[in-house]
Design a protein around this motif. Structure first.
Motif, PDB file in Angstrom:
ATOM      1  N   SER A  11      81.106   6.800  56.693  1.00 51.46           N
ATOM      2  CA  SER A  11      82.477   7.039  57.134  1.00 51.46           C
ATOM      3  C   SER A  11      82.881   8.459  56.769  1.00 51.46           C
ATOM      4  O   SER A  11      82.430   9.010  55.768  1.00 51.46           O
ATOM      5  CB  SER A  11      83.442   6.042  56.488  1.00 51.46           C
ATOM      6  OG  SER A  11      83.153   4.727  56.907  1.00 51.46           O
ATOM      7  N   ASP A  43      79.962   5.995  61.413  1.00 52.85           N
ATOM      8  CA  ASP A  43      80.370   4.687  61.946  1.00 52.85           C
ATOM      9  C   ASP A  43      81.890   4.541  61.994  1.00 52.85           C
ATOM     10  O   ASP A  43      82.405   3.666  62.686  1.00 52.85           O
ATOM     11  CB  ASP A  43      79.795   3.563  61.070  1.00 52.85           C
ATOM     12  CG  ASP A  43      78.282   3.475  61.175  1.00 52.85           C
ATOM     13  OD1 ASP A  43      77.734   3.882  62.213  1.00 52.85           O
ATOM     14  OD2 ASP A  43      77.652   2.994  60.210  1.00 52.85           O
ATOM     15  N   LEU A  44      82.600   5.380  61.227  1.00 51.88           N
ATOM     16  CA  LEU A  44      84.055   5.297  61.192  1.00 51.88           C
ATOM     17  C   LEU A  44      84.634   6.675  60.870  1.00 51.88           C
ATOM     18  O   LEU A  44      84.141   7.373  59.983  1.00 51.88           O
ATOM     19  CB  LEU A  44      84.506   4.293  60.112  1.00 51.88           C
ATOM     20  CG  LEU A  44      86.007   4.104  59.930  1.00 51.88           C
ATOM     21  CD1 LEU A  44      86.631   3.489  61.180  1.00 51.88           C
ATOM     22  CD2 LEU A  44      86.300   3.224  58.708  1.00 51.88           C
ATOM     23  N   GLN A  87      91.076   5.883  70.576  1.00 55.02           N
ATOM     24  CA  GLN A  87      91.064   4.445  70.333  1.00 55.02           C
ATOM     25  C   GLN A  87      91.003   3.662  71.638  1.00 55.02           C
ATOM     26  O   GLN A  87      90.358   2.612  71.718  1.00 55.02           O
ATOM     27  CB  GLN A  87      92.297   4.041  69.515  1.00 55.02           C
ATOM     28  CG  GLN A  87      92.265   4.539  68.083  1.00 55.02           C
ATOM     29  CD  GLN A  87      93.531   4.199  67.314  1.00 55.02           C
ATOM     30  OE1 GLN A  87      94.606   4.063  67.893  1.00 55.02           O
ATOM     31  NE2 GLN A  87      93.415   4.082  65.997  1.00 55.02           N
ATOM     32  N   PRO A  99      85.446   4.523  67.142  1.00 56.84           N
ATOM     33  CA  PRO A  99      85.755   3.978  65.811  1.00 56.84           C
ATOM     34  C   PRO A  99      86.589   4.967  65.000  1.00 56.84           C
ATOM     35  O   PRO A  99      86.113   5.589  64.054  1.00 56.84           O
ATOM     36  CB  PRO A  99      84.365   3.773  65.198  1.00 56.84           C
ATOM     37  CG  PRO A  99      83.529   4.848  65.828  1.00 56.84           C
ATOM     38  CD  PRO A  99      84.050   5.006  67.234  1.00 56.84           C
ATOM     39  N   TYR A 157      91.164  -0.830  63.022  1.00 60.13           N
ATOM     40  CA  TYR A 157      89.728  -0.957  63.307  1.00 60.13           C
ATOM     41  C   TYR A 157      89.244  -2.392  63.164  1.00 60.13           C
ATOM     42  O   TYR A 157      88.715  -2.984  64.102  1.00 60.13           O
ATOM     43  CB  TYR A 157      88.918  -0.041  62.395  1.00 60.13           C
ATOM     44  CG  TYR A 157      87.424  -0.170  62.605  1.00 60.13           C
ATOM     45  CD1 TYR A 157      86.799   0.471  63.670  1.00 60.13           C
ATOM     46  CD2 TYR A 157      86.641  -0.950  61.745  1.00 60.13           C
ATOM     47  CE1 TYR A 157      85.426   0.336  63.876  1.00 60.13           C
ATOM     48  CE2 TYR A 157      85.283  -1.089  61.942  1.00 60.13           C
ATOM     49  CZ  TYR A 157      84.685  -0.445  63.010  1.00 60.13           C
ATOM     50  OH  TYR A 157      83.335  -0.600  63.220  1.00 60.13           O
ATOM     51  N   LYS A 162      84.102  -5.724  59.127  1.00 56.53           N
ATOM     52  CA  LYS A 162      84.439  -6.546  60.297  1.00 56.53           C
ATOM     53  C   LYS A 162      84.566  -8.028  59.957  1.00 56.53           C
ATOM     54  O   LYS A 162      85.139  -8.796  60.734  1.00 56.53           O
ATOM     55  CB  LYS A 162      83.387  -6.361  61.389  1.00 56.53           C
ATOM     56  CG  LYS A 162      83.378  -4.982  62.026  1.00 56.53           C
ATOM     57  CD  LYS A 162      82.251  -4.858  63.055  1.00 56.53           C
ATOM     58  CE  LYS A 162      82.162  -3.471  63.645  1.00 56.53           C
ATOM     59  NZ  LYS A 162      81.049  -3.331  64.614  1.00 56.53           N
TER      60      LYS A 162
END
Length: 438
Positions: A26, A88-89, A113, A118, A146, A207
């Protein structure tokens, strides 16, 4: 009337960039002035993570952005981050300048978004709060923007828990602490979303946050807002253990409370605790001769200059298991008023036979003056930061550096929480005592 505060032990709200860095793969994207991120990293950082330190993308907002707005430049930096950093973020964080001029980062970020990128945004203008508070704000922002969008499901999985404990980098021992917390919770039969650090599964783990059977908050107050938010959002109950459990007594107490709350199998819990306690106290027994031989040269009293979670945890452990007497304890995390009474109660009942005085004070200069003026002649232990090194030298005390800035020690996966953490505390405290012998 303004007041000068000497040696604060936390950063402004933008310090939550370190929370983002602690999530695997991230990256924070700063919409702030030049140097803001670097100053935070110098105070809190030890290691840059996947995309921290000097690699953090930043708009470096200047006079031009202040006059004409910085939304276009932010968009350019976001585009560049997508091209250059494989993450990934991405989390856009604002500094003071962008929050003061009112840049609409929500509008800029929403464009990406809508393309299912992400990316999330959080307003973290430094003047809004400190990084204890903004850590919660950032975590809630990631959950709302997210996790809620990409979640695997909302069906509850028995035995799955989310843990909210050490604040990454603000707690210099965060990674080791989270590793130990995950280890002991898995030992009593739980599946653990630790969310940050080496033992986390990264964003894929995030998640599954809505699927947790319950949440666990470990600490005096930071993290409670996240748990309450998840209870409101997903109906997930939570248990709150109001300090860091250190050593045999408190770690067992913590595990028993979690096991009762989650209705875990008693046989599994008992077997694990028995094994861990046997190992822990076997090591304690090994130091009995040492404690007897060196009893006149070991610390007899201690001061803490720590956040509330550590201050309570260390005080209970040092008094109840090592027999070191607490003097006045100083809490330096700018604890919100609503939590102070509960913390004071913990110190009033620090053991069945003794209480400890506690002071909430963010001014380390005033704290150090008070300690210097203490007339006690017994050898002291100070648990604080690198800034207490001169104080310890002046009064002939031992110093264990725990709070930021750590400066004079390198930390990888060392932690002070749990059974293993309690043993490490003994090694670090008495190792320093032995080093004073000539």
């Amino acid at each position: 009337m303004s007041k000068f505060i000497e040696q604060p032990r936390y950063s402004c709200a933008l310090g939550a960039q370190q929370s983002v860095i602690a999530i695997k793969r991230s990256v924070p994207i700063l919409h702030s002035g030049p140097g803001c991120g670097d100053k935070i990293n110098r105070l809190l950082g030890q290691g840059e993570g996947y995309a921290g330190g000097n690699t953090v993308p930043c708009t470096n907002a200047s006079e031009s952005e202040i006059v004409f707005g910085g939304e276009a430049k932010l968009e350019t930096v976001i585009e560049g981050a997508f091209k250059v950093i494989d993450a990934d973020l991405y989390v856009v964080l604002t500094g003071c300048t962008s929050d003061i001029i009112g840049d609409d980062i929500a509008q800029v970020t929403s464009t990406y978004q809508e393309q299912d990128k992400p990316i999330v945004y959080v307003e973290t203008g430094g003047f809004k709060s400190n990084n204890y508070v903004s850590h919660e704000t950032v975590v809630k922002g990631i959950i709302d923007q997210y996790v809620d969008k990409f979640k695997i499901g909302t069906n509850k999985i028995k035995g799955l828990v989310n843990v909210f404990a050490s604040i990454p980098y603000q707690d210099s021992f965060w990674n080791g602490n989270l590793e130990e917390i995950k280890r002991i919770l898995e030992g009593i039969g739980l599946t653990v979303n630790i969310l940050f650090g080496t033992e986390s599964g990264g964003v894929e783990e995030w998640k599954t946050i809505p699927q947790a059977q319950f949440n666990i908050v470990i600490g005096a107050w930071a993290g409670l807002g996240i748990a309450r938010h998840l209870e409101s959002k997903y109906g997930t109950p939570y248990i709150h253990f109001p300090y860091f459990p250190i050593g045999g007594l408190e770690t067992t107490k913590f595990l028993r409370q979690v096991a009762d709350f989650g209705a875990l199998k008693v046989e599994i819990v008992d077997v694990f605790i028995k094994k861990e306690e046997e190992k822990f106290y076997m090591h304690i027994e090994r130091m009995a001769d040492f404690m007897l031989e060196f009893r006149y040269g070991l610390p007899r009293r201690f001061y803490t200059l720590l956040d509330a979670s550590y201050a309570i945890g260390f005080s209970k452990y040092l008094l109840n298991e090592l027999g070191i007497i607490p003097t006045k304890q100083f809490i330096i995390d700018d604890t919100p008023l609503e939590f102070q009474e509960a913390i004071e109660e913990e110190f009033k009942n620090i053991s069945p036979f003794r209480s400890a005085e506690v002071s909430f004070n963010v001014d380390a200069g005033a704290i150090q003056d008070e300690i210097r003026n203490d007339g006690s002649k017994n050898r002291a232990l100070i648990i604080g930061s690198a800034w207490e090194r001169d104080l310890a030298k002046d009064i002939g005390a031992d110093l264990l550096i725990v709070s930021v800035p750590v400066a004079y020690r390198l930390i990888l996966n060392c932690g002070y929480v749990g059974y293993n953490g309690g043993l490490r505390v003994i090694e670090d405290i008495y190792g320093k005592s032995l080093d004073t012998y000539r």
